[in-house]
Design a protein around this motif. Sequence first.
Motif: not given
Length: 308
Positions: A86-87, A91-93, A103-105, A292-293
């Motif tokens: 889902h995440n 992000d791709m959309q 997105t960073l959550r 993200t990293e």
Amino acid sequence: MSEPWRRLPALSLKQIQYFVTLAELRSFTGTAHRLAISQPALSSALRQIESVLGGKLVNRTAQSVTLTEQGLAILPYAERMLNIAHNTFDDMQQIMAQGGDGTLRIGLIPSVSTLLFPAVPELLATRFPSMRVEFHDLTNDRLLIELEKGAIDFGLGSLDSSVPPQIESYPLLEDPFVVVMRKDDPLADAHHLPWRHLSRRPIAMFQKGNGSRLVNSLIESHRLSLDIAYRVDFQETLYGLVRSRLALAILPELYTSTLNDDELTIVHLQQPELTRTVAMLRTPSPFRSPQTEQCFQYLLQAFRDRVK
């Protein structure tokens, strides 16, 4: 990372979604209704999952639906796969529609918000201007669950025996426990207070979370005689009990960073000293993006510099 051409099992994400939803609702009728599919289609999908994985996942009777031991064991992995899917799709959309780096959550327990705000959003916006950032306010127990499920990328929480071994932890600071009392309390002049001096005084604490577990463990291991008269869910309730002279409040010091009350004061507890370890937490993940990293490493260093 696995080679992209490597043959995948004959399972779809929708079938994984069917199993996770059934595990949540424990009802074929309710699951079929929520997912807008027929019950035969749901049953067929479940049989295919069981066939591919090689074991029974669900016990079904006329009265109930329960998970088998194998079903319970794979459920966290199925939830994680679904959340990551889902995440990643979101992000791709977003990247296709708006550009950017996805997105960073970030999950956080309420007491560490002073470590994050207002500086961290500004730091991220400057260093990673194309990254969308979400902040998820969670209890420590819920933070660990959301990490394991893949619903958040990393978190700011605290360590204790409830942290699963697969969670990676990066300690930031030791947060000592303190007692909040009225300034006119006979004990208020002390800079440090032994725990035994709180005996026979009504105590208020948080009802849930690892702070409560740490205090309860200390009471048991040191055979302290404390009257835990109130267990509450919210910080303002703790302070209200103190203002009303009904109790003294015990909590980690970071919670008190925003306390601005002329009637109340904070005293550190000692003999023994009790602290909780505040840390950045995450799960090992082959799906972690380079952005993200980079954000994680940047924030880890920023937090450590700030704590110094």
